[in-house]
Scaffold this active site. Structure first.
Site, mmCIF file in Angstrom:
data_model
loop_
_atom_site.group_PDB
_atom_site.id
_atom_site.type_symbol
_atom_site.label_atom_id
_atom_site.label_comp_id
_atom_site.label_asym_id
_atom_site.label_seq_id
_atom_site.Cartn_x
_atom_site.Cartn_y
_atom_site.Cartn_z
ATOM 1 N N CYS A 4 -29.166 -30.864 10.937
ATOM 2 C CA CYS A 4 -30.428 -30.364 10.397
ATOM 3 C C CYS A 4 -30.393 -28.879 10.067
ATOM 4 O O CYS A 4 -31.087 -28.425 9.159
ATOM 5 C CB CYS A 4 -31.595 -30.681 11.332
ATOM 6 S SG CYS A 4 -31.491 -29.954 12.966
ATOM 7 N N HIS B 44 -35.794 -29.078 15.820
ATOM 8 C CA HIS B 44 -35.598 -29.447 14.419
ATOM 9 C C HIS B 44 -35.886 -28.261 13.508
ATOM 10 O O HIS B 44 -36.792 -27.463 13.775
ATOM 11 C CB HIS B 44 -36.541 -30.620 14.108
ATOM 12 C CG HIS B 44 -36.401 -31.157 12.718
ATOM 13 N ND1 HIS B 44 -35.199 -31.545 12.186
ATOM 14 C CD2 HIS B 44 -37.339 -31.372 11.742
ATOM 15 C CE1 HIS B 44 -35.397 -31.993 10.954
ATOM 16 N NE2 HIS B 44 -36.679 -31.872 10.668
#
Length: 323
Positions: free
Chosen positions: A90, A165
């Site tokens: 990510c 994230h």
């Protein structure tokens, strides 16, 4: 970060400006990434031109399926957007979603070819193409600590750890967009005014609203700024001021340049530490402690410290990592 266990060879990376800047350098992109500790006007003005903001936050399982409260999904987004399809990618995916939407950006031939190849693809296919690029995965993993010890096959109980994230906020076609590889489409947060602070004013509202959803005093997020490398501009300004004999301003600019160069040296040193394999050092240290009769005491102390941390976690108390 992903919802499954598939990493496909991608290793975890740190939320560190030196890591992101080194990755951009490898990609042939003349941008840098800086920590952002405040969203006030003065701080943001010092980072202009500012191209994107990378937001790191604690991920909640049911969050990926909903758009942010202040925005709307834009399934017809004409820019670059890739889904995250494997674990641990990510950070690099956030970088790709950012630089893929900066007009006229200089980039290396491999990156240019990859972005050209993904043109017209849907987000899922783009994500697969991105994470299947061996050279990009190698550039990503080069900034991750080496995995010298494997715990696979030991049948150890799985533990639940907090997942974090990366997402991106940037201007595109007169609006502020949120690009989250775990969401179905980019989120349009509305148009921004060209006057005043421009897009960063709108982005500030959106990010502050999101931070406001966390408990007071929470430290479960961080913010990074993607901007032009200031060194060439500072060096050019210095030459002009020296030619004009404006010594007071020259002295001030020399300090700024020294701070920037010092920061680059620190980043280079820290990245070299990340690449180093410490297994040999750890083995030698343990042997030395054992010979000195200090290993058992150290092991007992470590067990007690671990139990304290586990107890704090069980009670929901905040634990600040020191590594």
């Amino acid at each position: 970060m992903s919802v499954d266990d598939d990493s496909s060879g991608w290793q975890l990376t740190e939320s560190d400006p030196g890591v992101f800047t080194e990755l951009l350098k490898t990609l042939g992109v003349p941008l840098v990434v800086d920590d952002l500790y405040s969203l006030d006007s003065e701080t943001l003005s010092q980072l202009q031109p500012l191209h994107a903001l990378i937001f790191l936050f604690k991920w909640v399982t049911n969050e990926s399926g909903t758009a942010s409260t202040s925005g709307q999904y834009d399934p017809d987004f004409p820019g670059f957007f890739a889904h995250q399809v494997v674990n641990n990618a990510c950070a690099t995916l956030a970088v790709m979603n950012a630089i893929g939407n900066i007009p006229g950006l200089q980039m290396g031939p491999q990156l240019a070819e990859l972005l050209s190849f993904t043109a017209g693809m849907d987000p899922q296919t783009s994500g697969m193409a991105i994470t299947s690029a061996d050279w990009l995965r190698e550039a990503h993993n080069a900034l991750s600590p080496p995995s010298a010890i494997s715990l696979e096959g030991l049948d150890l109980p799985k533990t639940s750890e907090d997942a974090y994230h990366f997402i991106v906020y940037l201007p595109y076609a007169g609006a502020v967009y949120e690009l989250d590889g775990l969401k179905q489409a980019p989120v349009n947060h509305g148009a921004f005014a060209d006057s005043g602070e421009g897009w960063v004013s709108k982005a500030r509202e959106v990010i502050q609203a999101r931070i406001g959803t966390y408990p007071a005093g929470a430290l479960e997020f961080s913010l990074l700024a993607v901007r032009d490398d200031p060194l060439p501009r500072l060096q050019e300004q210095l030459a002009q001021l020296q030619s004009a004999g404006r010594q007071a301003e020259v002295s001030e600019l020399v300090v700024k340049l020294a701070n920037e160069n010092s920061k680059r040296e620190r980043w280079a040193f820290e990245n070299s530490l990340r690449r180093h394999n410490y297994l040999g050092f750890i083995h030698a240290l343990l042997l030395s402690m054992a010979k000195a009769g200090k290993l058992e005491a150290a092991k007992d102390g470590a067990k007690k410290a671990l139990q304290v941390r586990l107890e704090k976690k069980r009670k929901g108390e905040a634990i600040m990592d020191e590594d």
